[in-house]
Design an enzyme around this catalytic site. Structure first.
Site, short mmCIF file in Angstrom:
data_model
loop_
_atom_site.label_atom_id
_atom_site.label_comp_id
_atom_site.label_asym_id
_atom_site.label_seq_id
_atom_site.Cartn_x
_atom_site.Cartn_y
_atom_site.Cartn_z
N SER A 12 0.85 -1.19 0.00
CA SER A 12 0.00 0.00 0.00
C SER A 12 0.88 1.24 0.00
O SER A 12 1.63 1.50 0.94
CB SER A 12 -0.90 0.00 1.24
OG SER A 12 -1.49 1.28 1.36
N HIS A 37 -1.20 -0.97 -4.36
CA HIS A 37 -2.48 -0.59 -3.78
C HIS A 37 -2.47 0.92 -3.53
O HIS A 37 -1.59 1.43 -2.84
CB HIS A 37 -2.65 -1.37 -2.47
CG HIS A 37 -3.95 -1.17 -1.77
ND1 HIS A 37 -5.05 -1.96 -2.00
CD2 HIS A 37 -4.32 -0.26 -0.83
CE1 HIS A 37 -6.04 -1.56 -1.23
NE2 HIS A 37 -5.64 -0.53 -0.51
N ASP A 39 -4.48 4.11 -2.09
CA ASP A 39 -5.58 4.49 -1.20
C ASP A 39 -6.08 5.89 -1.49
O ASP A 39 -5.37 6.88 -1.27
CB ASP A 39 -5.12 4.40 0.26
CG ASP A 39 -5.00 2.95 0.71
OD1 ASP A 39 -5.97 2.20 0.54
OD2 ASP A 39 -3.93 2.58 1.23
N MET A 41 -8.70 8.77 -0.61
CA MET A 41 -9.57 9.20 0.50
C MET A 41 -10.02 10.64 0.28
O MET A 41 -9.23 11.47 -0.17
CB MET A 41 -8.81 9.11 1.83
CG MET A 41 -8.21 7.74 2.10
SD MET A 41 -7.45 7.68 3.72
CE MET A 41 -6.63 6.07 3.64
N HIS A 70 -8.17 1.89 -4.52
CA HIS A 70 -9.11 1.58 -3.42
C HIS A 70 -9.79 2.89 -3.05
O HIS A 70 -9.21 3.74 -2.38
CB HIS A 70 -8.31 0.99 -2.24
CG HIS A 70 -9.14 0.72 -1.03
ND1 HIS A 70 -8.58 0.49 0.22
CD2 HIS A 70 -10.48 0.61 -0.85
CE1 HIS A 70 -9.54 0.28 1.11
NE2 HIS A 70 -10.71 0.34 0.48
N MET A 72 -11.93 5.12 -1.12
CA MET A 72 -12.64 5.33 0.16
C MET A 72 -13.27 6.71 0.07
O MET A 72 -12.84 7.67 0.72
CB MET A 72 -11.64 5.22 1.32
CG MET A 72 -11.20 3.78 1.54
SD MET A 72 -9.67 3.63 2.47
CE MET A 72 -8.49 3.86 1.15
N MET A 141 -11.81 -5.24 4.99
CA MET A 141 -10.99 -4.32 5.79
C MET A 141 -10.84 -4.85 7.21
O MET A 141 -11.82 -5.23 7.85
CB MET A 141 -11.67 -2.94 5.87
CG MET A 141 -11.84 -2.20 4.57
SD MET A 141 -10.31 -1.65 3.79
CE MET A 141 -9.54 -0.71 5.10
N GLY A 148 -3.19 4.58 7.62
CA GLY A 148 -2.27 3.46 7.70
C GLY A 148 -1.78 3.32 9.14
O GLY A 148 -2.05 4.17 9.98
N GLY A 149 -1.10 2.23 9.41
CA GLY A 149 -0.45 2.06 10.70
C GLY A 149 -1.35 1.69 11.86
O GLY A 149 -0.95 1.80 13.02
N ASP A 176 -7.02 -6.02 4.17
CA ASP A 176 -6.37 -4.72 4.19
C ASP A 176 -6.51 -4.07 5.56
O ASP A 176 -7.63 -3.84 6.02
CB ASP A 176 -7.03 -3.84 3.10
CG ASP A 176 -6.37 -2.48 2.94
OD1 ASP A 176 -5.28 -2.26 3.51
OD2 ASP A 176 -6.95 -1.64 2.22
N GLY A 177 -5.36 -3.80 6.18
CA GLY A 177 -5.36 -3.10 7.46
C GLY A 177 -4.55 -3.82 8.51
O GLY A 177 -4.94 -4.90 8.97
N GLY A 178 -3.38 -3.27 8.84
CA GLY A 178 -2.53 -3.88 9.87
C GLY A 178 -2.00 -5.24 9.50
O GLY A 178 -1.72 -6.07 10.38
N GLY A 198 0.91 -1.84 4.12
CA GLY A 198 1.60 -0.57 3.98
C GLY A 198 2.78 -0.46 4.93
O GLY A 198 3.93 -0.61 4.54
C1 DX5 Z 1 -6.55 2.07 5.28
C2 DX5 Z 1 -6.07 1.70 3.90
C3 DX5 Z 1 -5.01 0.66 3.90
C4 DX5 Z 1 -3.74 1.09 4.60
C5 DX5 Z 1 -3.00 -0.10 5.05
O1 DX5 Z 1 -7.62 2.94 5.18
O2 DX5 Z 1 -7.13 1.22 3.10
O3 DX5 Z 1 -4.72 0.22 2.58
O4 DX5 Z 1 -2.89 1.83 3.77
O5 DX5 Z 1 -1.90 0.33 5.78
P1 DX5 Z 1 -1.32 -0.56 6.94
O6 DX5 Z 1 -0.79 -1.81 6.31
O7 DX5 Z 1 -0.26 0.30 7.52
O8 DX5 Z 1 -2.43 -0.85 7.89
ZN ZN Z 2 -6.54 0.31 1.17
#
Ligand code: DX5
Ligand code: ZN
Length: 222
Positions: A12, A37, A39, A41, A70, A72, A141, A148-149, A176-178, A198
């Site tokens: 990501s 990927h 993101d 937003m 992606h 959002m 998700m 991220g993070g 996706d996520g953590g 990410g």
């Molecule tokens: C969150 C995003 C993810 C994010 C993942 O809203 O959709 O793609 O970048 O980042 P990590 O891997 O750090 O959770």
């Molecule tokens: Zn994402």
């Protein structure tokens, strides 16, 4: 579970250093990423604002890897054409953001782009059940979208098993996520085959090593 699904790794870019975007993309490419990927937003669907089609277009110029947008964002239908023209290979929108997902999927496909749908941690699998045959990917998700993070919410993982086993979905299931190695393994045991990461990949010392470890995970095995 007889069927096996190919494992794919999608770093990501949200965790990349955007002041050196081209070299960060090359770094992920050389490390063995299967796709990137991206993101998107909008500050409405999620509290954060990131990037739009203009940046996807710039990314397109420096890589041949598939770019997965992606989205959002609220009202994703409004921007599909722009993201397609910018060079997205797949567009993933949020089921929570649309009233008529079937029309939107048809719209995406008419632009020769693959279509995916994402569900937030609190959204039930029933919301995507009847559109599964139209989809190239379901993205589950494991954090609240926006940043991220964050820490992985493993309690979202059983939804992967439900889509893969109960609904018998044969397309890609992303998580996706953590995501790190251990979380990816658990998600894969339930049926996920696309790992979006990410912080873990861009923040790690040796992305190549981390990606090759993740690629050895088997889908749908304990
Ligand atoms: C969150 C995003 C993810 C994010 C993942 O809203 O959709 O793609 O970048 O980042 P990590 O891997 O750090 O959770
Ligand atoms: Zn994402």
């Amino acid at each position: 579970m007889a069927e096996k699904f190919k494992i794919k790794i999608a770093p990501s870019l949200l965790s990349a250093d955007f002041s050196s975007l081209a070299s960060e993309i090359k770094r992920a490419e050389k490390a063995g990423a299967d796709m990137l990927h991206v993101d998107v937003m909008d500050g409405h669907f999620v509290p954060n604002i990131t990037l739009g089609p203009f940046i996807v277009k710039a990314m397109r110029r420096v890589t041949r890897l598939p770019l997965i947008s992606h989205l959002m964002i609220d009202d994703p239908g409004k921007y599909i054409k722009e993201f397609a023209e910018a060079g997205s290979d797949m567009i993933i929108f949020h089921i929570e953001a649309v009233k008529n997902p079937k029309a939107l999927i048809r719209n995406i496909k008419s632009l020769k782009v693959r279509a995916g749908v994402s569900i937030k941690p609190g959204t039930k699998t029933g919301s995507v059940k009847n559109i599964l045959p139209m989809l190239d990917e379901v993205l589950v998700m494991s954090v609240e979208p926006g940043f991220g993070g964050q820490k992985c919410m493993r309690e979202a993982f059983p939804k992967i098993g439900k889509i893969r086993n109960d609904y018998g979905y044969k397309g890609d299931i992303g998580v996706d996520g953590g995501i790190n190695y251990e979380n990816a393994r658990l998600a894969a045991s339930m049926g996920a085959n696309v790992f979006i990461a990410g912080t873990y990949l861009f923040g790690g010392k040796n992305m190549k090593k981390l990606i090759s470890q993740m690629k050895r995970i088997k889908c749908c095995e304990n």
